[in-house]
Structures are given as C-alpha cells and as structure tokens.
Design a protein around this motif. Sequence first.
Motif, PDB file in Angstrom:
ATOM      1  N   TRP A  43      35.312  34.204  45.732  1.00 53.67           N
ATOM      2  CA  TRP A  43      36.758  34.273  45.933  1.00 53.67           C
ATOM      3  C   TRP A  43      37.451  35.050  44.817  1.00 53.67           C
ATOM      4  O   TRP A  43      38.581  35.490  44.976  1.00 53.67           O
ATOM      5  CB  TRP A  43      37.357  32.864  45.975  1.00 53.67           C
ATOM      6  CG  TRP A  43      37.108  32.150  47.258  1.00 53.67           C
ATOM      7  CD1 TRP A  43      36.029  31.376  47.580  1.00 53.67           C
ATOM      8  CD2 TRP A  43      37.946  32.152  48.420  1.00 53.67           C
ATOM      9  NE1 TRP A  43      36.142  30.903  48.860  1.00 53.67           N
ATOM     10  CE2 TRP A  43      37.310  31.362  49.402  1.00 53.67           C
ATOM     11  CE3 TRP A  43      39.166  32.745  48.726  1.00 53.67           C
ATOM     12  CZ2 TRP A  43      37.858  31.140  50.664  1.00 53.67           C
ATOM     13  CZ3 TRP A  43      39.718  32.529  49.980  1.00 53.67           C
ATOM     14  CH2 TRP A  43      39.067  31.740  50.936  1.00 53.67           C
ATOM     15  N   GLU A  44      36.773  35.203  43.680  1.00 50.83           N
ATOM     16  CA  GLU A  44      37.454  35.753  42.501  1.00 50.83           C
ATOM     17  C   GLU A  44      36.948  37.150  42.175  1.00 50.83           C
ATOM     18  O   GLU A  44      35.745  37.397  42.148  1.00 50.83           O
ATOM     19  CB  GLU A  44      37.258  34.834  41.295  1.00 50.83           C
ATOM     20  CG  GLU A  44      38.095  35.232  40.083  1.00 50.83           C
ATOM     21  CD  GLU A  44      38.000  34.235  38.952  1.00 50.83           C
ATOM     22  OE1 GLU A  44      38.847  34.307  38.041  1.00 50.83           O
ATOM     23  OE2 GLU A  44      37.091  33.375  38.969  1.00 50.83           O
ATOM     24  N   TYR A  72      41.705  40.675  32.597  1.00 49.87           N
ATOM     25  CA  TYR A  72      40.349  40.121  32.574  1.00 49.87           C
ATOM     26  C   TYR A  72      39.481  40.964  31.637  1.00 49.87           C
ATOM     27  O   TYR A  72      39.624  42.183  31.560  1.00 49.87           O
ATOM     28  CB  TYR A  72      39.730  40.145  33.971  1.00 49.87           C
ATOM     29  CG  TYR A  72      40.120  38.995  34.870  1.00 49.87           C
ATOM     30  CD1 TYR A  72      41.382  38.423  34.813  1.00 49.87           C
ATOM     31  CD2 TYR A  72      39.230  38.477  35.805  1.00 49.87           C
ATOM     32  CE1 TYR A  72      41.740  37.383  35.639  1.00 49.87           C
ATOM     33  CE2 TYR A  72      39.577  37.438  36.646  1.00 49.87           C
ATOM     34  CZ  TYR A  72      40.836  36.891  36.559  1.00 49.87           C
ATOM     35  OH  TYR A  72      41.191  35.857  37.390  1.00 49.87           O
ATOM     36  N   SER A  74      32.555  41.233  43.064  1.00 50.71           N
ATOM     37  CA  SER A  74      32.328  39.863  42.615  1.00 50.71           C
ATOM     38  C   SER A  74      31.298  39.860  41.487  1.00 50.71           C
ATOM     39  O   SER A  74      30.527  40.815  41.328  1.00 50.71           O
ATOM     40  CB  SER A  74      31.826  39.000  43.772  1.00 50.71           C
ATOM     41  OG  SER A  74      32.767  38.974  44.834  1.00 50.71           O
ATOM     42  N   GLN A 107      38.010  35.320  32.700  1.00 53.27           N
ATOM     43  CA  GLN A 107      39.338  35.243  33.291  1.00 53.27           C
ATOM     44  C   GLN A 107      40.404  35.142  32.205  1.00 53.27           C
ATOM     45  O   GLN A 107      40.369  34.267  31.350  1.00 53.27           O
ATOM     46  CB  GLN A 107      39.440  34.020  34.209  1.00 53.27           C
ATOM     47  CG  GLN A 107      40.753  33.941  34.965  1.00 53.27           C
ATOM     48  CD  GLN A 107      40.972  32.575  35.602  1.00 53.27           C
ATOM     49  OE1 GLN A 107      41.379  31.631  34.929  1.00 53.27           O
ATOM     50  NE2 GLN A 107      40.686  32.468  36.891  1.00 53.27           N
ATOM     51  N   ARG A 126      44.589  35.220  32.243  1.00 51.72           N
ATOM     52  CA  ARG A 126      45.717  35.264  33.180  1.00 51.72           C
ATOM     53  C   ARG A 126      47.040  35.262  32.426  1.00 51.72           C
ATOM     54  O   ARG A 126      47.263  34.450  31.517  1.00 51.72           O
ATOM     55  CB  ARG A 126      45.680  34.087  34.155  1.00 51.72           C
ATOM     56  CG  ARG A 126      44.422  34.045  35.002  1.00 51.72           C
ATOM     57  CD  ARG A 126      44.519  32.976  36.071  1.00 51.72           C
ATOM     58  NE  ARG A 126      45.469  33.351  37.108  1.00 51.72           N
ATOM     59  CZ  ARG A 126      45.149  34.059  38.184  1.00 51.72           C
ATOM     60  NH1 ARG A 126      43.906  34.509  38.339  1.00 51.72           N
ATOM     61  NH2 ARG A 126      46.050  34.351  39.098  1.00 51.72           N
ATOM     62  N   GLU A 167      34.626  27.288  42.911  1.00 50.37           N
ATOM     63  CA  GLU A 167      35.189  28.604  43.178  1.00 50.37           C
ATOM     64  C   GLU A 167      36.677  28.614  42.854  1.00 50.37           C
ATOM     65  O   GLU A 167      37.417  27.721  43.268  1.00 50.37           O
ATOM     66  CB  GLU A 167      34.991  28.991  44.646  1.00 50.37           C
ATOM     67  CG  GLU A 167      33.589  29.473  44.977  1.00 50.37           C
ATOM     68  CD  GLU A 167      33.301  30.860  44.431  1.00 50.37           C
ATOM     69  OE1 GLU A 167      34.257  31.605  44.158  1.00 50.37           O
ATOM     70  OE2 GLU A 167      32.123  31.205  44.278  1.00 50.37           O
ATOM     71  N   PHE A 168      37.085  29.633  42.107  1.00 57.13           N
ATOM     72  CA  PHE A 168      38.507  29.815  41.820  1.00 57.13           C
ATOM     73  C   PHE A 168      39.144  30.580  42.979  1.00 57.13           C
ATOM     74  O   PHE A 168      38.575  31.573  43.457  1.00 57.13           O
ATOM     75  CB  PHE A 168      38.668  30.607  40.508  1.00 57.13           C
ATOM     76  CG  PHE A 168      40.101  30.872  40.132  1.00 57.13           C
ATOM     77  CD1 PHE A 168      40.788  29.971  39.360  1.00 57.13           C
ATOM     78  CD2 PHE A 168      40.761  32.014  40.569  1.00 57.13           C
ATOM     79  CE1 PHE A 168      42.115  30.208  39.020  1.00 57.13           C
ATOM     80  CE2 PHE A 168      42.081  32.257  40.248  1.00 57.13           C
ATOM     81  CZ  PHE A 168      42.750  31.343  39.469  1.00 57.13           C
ATOM     82  N   PRO A 169      40.331  30.169  43.477  1.00 52.24           N
ATOM     83  CA  PRO A 169      41.128  29.006  43.067  1.00 52.24           C
ATOM     84  C   PRO A 169      40.928  27.792  43.962  1.00 52.24           C
ATOM     85  O   PRO A 169      41.675  26.817  43.843  1.00 52.24           O
ATOM     86  CB  PRO A 169      42.552  29.550  43.212  1.00 52.24           C
ATOM     87  CG  PRO A 169      42.464  30.432  44.425  1.00 52.24           C
ATOM     88  CD  PRO A 169      41.086  31.058  44.400  1.00 52.24           C
TER      89      PRO A 169
END
Length: 625
Positions: free
Chosen positions: A170-171, A177, A223, A263, A265, A284-286
Amino acid sequence: MAVVKDAEQEYKPNKKKSTSDEDDKRRKKMVPGGLMKAVIRPGGGDAMPSDGDQVIYHCTARTLDGVVVQSTRSEFGGKGTPIRQVLGKSKMILGLLEGIPTMLKGEVAVLKMKPELHYGEDDCPVSVSDSFPKDAELNFEIELIEFSKVKVVTEDLGILKKVINEVQSWENPRDLYEVKVRVSAKLGDGKPLQLATTGEPIMFTFGKSEVPKGLEMGIGTMSRGEKAVVYVTSQYLSQSPLIPSVEGIEEVHFEVELIHFIQVRDVLGDGRLIKRRIRDGKGEFPMDCPLQDSRLRVHYKGMLNNEEKTVFYDTRVNNHGQPLEFSSGEGLVPEGFEMCVRLMLPEEISLVTCPPDYAYDKFTRPANVPEGAHVQWEIELLGFEMEKDWTGMNFRAIMDDVEKTKGTGNRLFKEGKYALAKTKYEKVLREFNHVNPQDDEEGKEFANTRNLLNLNVAACYLKMGDCRKSIETCNKVLDANPVHVKALYRRGMAYMEVGDFDEARADFNKMMTIDKSSEANAKAALLKLKQTQQEVEKKARRQFKGLFDKKPGEISEAGLDNKVNEDRIDGAQEPLISSQEKEVEDEEEDEPPAPAPVRMGSFSRLWSGGVNLFKSLGVNRCSIL
C-alpha cells in the motif's frame, strides 16, 4: 426548432476522445489488400503484443524498388535507437497499428502498405517531412525487439515503468522519504550510461532533486523490494548529482531496485511537524494504523529540540517503566503527539519534531519545558484497541454508550477544544444512521438525543466562528421539529453574529409565541440584538459619512476622520446577557453551554449594517469607485 437544436449542439461540451477510440475509427478505413505481411525471420514463443503493451522495434521504410526513405538503423542513416511506443496510446501509422500486434518477439517482417495505411492517410496523426513519398506504396521492414506490459506514469508517455519483480504494497515513497535504491542506466540505443555512483546502492531524499525528475517519479510508483525498468524521455531528465549533465540525451532506461525507504512525513504540510520512522512496525501503512479513535499504549521520551536534546520526560524512567495509555480523540495528549501516533503501525518507533503550538503551548506544559519550546518525542506504539462498534447491541446499550461519548464531547467543549468535541458528536450522529428504534418510546428518546447532538454541533461551530454552519445544523433540528425553542434560540444567535438581524429577530419572537416560559430569554436576546444592531449602524454611518453628500464624479474618502473613534469602538465591551443565556443552557444538562458570541469580522458587520443603513436612506444600490 432547428435553430434551437443547433444552439444546443454548439454549447455541448466536447469530450476528449482516447487514442484507442480514435484508432478504432481509423481501423474502419482498412481495405482488402491495403496491408500485406511477409515474415523474413520468425520470432519466438506464442505471445503477441496487445493494447497497453510497450513495443520496441526497429523500422526501415523503402519504396517498392528498394530505396530507403526512412530508418531507425544507423547503417541506413538513422540514429540507431529503436522506436518505443505503447499500443493504443501512442500515435502510430495505421499499418503499424495493425501489423505489429501480429508479430512475435524477435520476428522480422515486411509490411507492405498502400498510402492510406501510412502517412498518406487522411488526417494522419503522425507528421512526416514534405519530401516523404506519402502517396507511394511502401515496404516497412519491422524487427520487433521486445514487448511488455508497462505502467504509464505520465499521460504524455514521457515516463513508463516495466515491472521485473512485482511486490504488492500500500505504501510508496513520497516527498521527504529517505530512499535507498540500486540503479543502473542505458541510453535508448542500449549503450551503458555512466552514473555518478560506484555501483553501490544510493540514498536520496525524495522530492529534493537529488536524482532526475523522471527517475524519481517512477520510483514513486514502486513498492519496497520491487525491481523495474523506468523509461524516461528527455523532458523529464533534469540535471542532478546522479547525472550531472543531460545535454544531448534523448532518453534513458533506468534499471531500479527499491531496496528500502524510511517514512518521513510532513504532517501539517508546512515543514513544522515532522514524523520520521526509526523502526518499521507490523502491518501495512495506512491500513493497520489507528486512524480511528482507539485506546493506545505507547512508550515515549520527550526532549527539547536543542543541541543537548535535553530529556524532560521518559515513560520508562518517570512512569516506573509503565507505558502511557490514552484514548485518541479526547484531547488527552498534545495535538501533534496524537496526530503522529495515528500514523504509526504497531511496534513502530518514530521520532517526531513538533512546534510549540502543537506541543505544549495549548496543553499542560511540563515544568522543565520552557514556554514556546520546540520539542521532540521518540515514540514507540506498543499496540492499540479500536473502540467497539454497536453491532449486536440492544437499544439501551447503544444509548448508554452514546451518553459516554456525549459526556466526553461536553468535557472537551468546556475545555475549549471545540473541534474535538464536534468530532465526538458527529461520530455518534453518523452511527445513528444505522440505529432503528423498535417502539414509540425508543423513537422519542432517539429523536431527542439526535436533536441535542445537532445543537451541540451547532454550538461548536458558533464557538469556532463558522456561523453559517451553525445555522445549517440548527436547520436540521427545525426541519424535524419547527417549534424547537432551543434550536430557534441558537440559530437566532448565529444569525445575529453574521448580521442577519431580521432573521434573528424572527427566531427570538417565534420563541415567545411557542413557549411563554422562554419569554425572558427571548426578550434578553432581543435587547442584545437591538444593542448590537445600533452599534453596527452607528459605525456604518461614521464609515460612510459624506458618501452621499458629494457631487457626481467626486469620491468621498469615507471614515478617514473617524479612525480614532472606530478603534475605540472596536475595543469597547459588548453588552452581555450571560445570566439569561445561562437559564436556557441549564434547561438541558446534557448540552454544552451556549457559546459566548464570536466577534464578527469588521467587514461582515460593517457591510450588513451598511446595507441596512442604505435601505433606511432609501438607497438600494451603491457603487464605490
């Protein structure tokens, strides 16, 4: 009627047609014998390219007597770089659009085309020089080097990505980053491109122009652990430490392995509240973060953001080794702290750098944290538990849970945390959409509670200065119950704040006709309304003094001589009716007290008062030049 129809067609918006749609129309122009194919060298395998595939091929066009008129090959005057296109997306001549999908990888074939199948086609999307024999029948020798599925990163096809080793996640990397990749590069003709690296993995900060723009955009779709080839054309080959000079380079094929990323942010988007992940968490983020209100357990170490990184609190030292447990959404920790914890995965450790207004300026400040101090928190999220939902609960259990949430909202309201309080009330209202009372008694309790929650939301909006939203929320109650006195009172106060004095007066008067016991409150509100309106109209008269005394063409500098008086009035204390307002709020203990009126913006009140003044003078229109 014909004229009307034509007008409708003229104003009908034109939808942009996709290249694929246009290609389908072009295929209808195909005629028998227009395209002939002869295989010179067979290809391998059974697969053939289809729409969406990237095709890489060499092309040499000859006249029927063998004269070369166009070629990608260096031996025939070309640059030696094969053509790279995406079927169904790139602009191609019709003969290639139809012929290439019939070929195998490695195949060499000659496609014999009549003029309407190549550049002689009417409205051909591909341009060619005037000297090209567009009206002649030609042979196109094609070598299909390879084809593959690709991800289109930019609509102009300037950046494409071919996945070699796919990883589902997902990220993906984004701005700030810290990214670690292994990368090599080739030019479009297959020659290696020397990069400013020794072949070891490189580290760069995403969004800082440390690698070419096109490469970075391609990596932004990858990914962790993925391998891919990123095709980048010249317009996306920005100069960077990786490729110091891009002059004369038309395209580069980057072979990339995304080894790891950290990560980082920018939570507020202005660079002040930064969350940097130190240790990856689980999940898994988020998807696996406590984004919703939850019960959280964390260890944290608080430090001043100075050179010494002075520690002012550590749960492992100052809390007997016990973690901090708190419920999110209740204002129990500094706002910046909670915002970042909501973005963490279980067992993750992150370092948060926080400005004072999201740390302790608006929260109980530890004794050893100076006022206005920037701080850092090293946070470990041990785990969290989501709040229970109402599935399977009976009506009484649901309403008991509502009372707890509403009580939390009321506490937040009294503490001045209006946005958090509003969120609590709105959460219950959303869940109410799935509650079905079973009898009249439950229905009455349900309706009364929903009205109270809406009025609490309206009170929060009023405190936050959003009077229009407050009015809209009161209207929800009045739509269901037009004689709800409390809703009329609250809406009247909101109307008064935005300068809609007539609407406010109507609501206060209606209160008295509905419920005689509210007469004292309504009269007090009307008195305040009268005082407020008089104050605004006096100020408007001073501001617009002389505006109508000038001759046509003259401009009045209205209000310049009254600035001292205006400043005094702006700071003057407004009349209060707190005792009467308090009586209204005490009628329903569940509801937070009605907020003290938020001071209107000077322009808003001045304009409303000015409009009323103009009406009283018989002037309905006014132009200020």
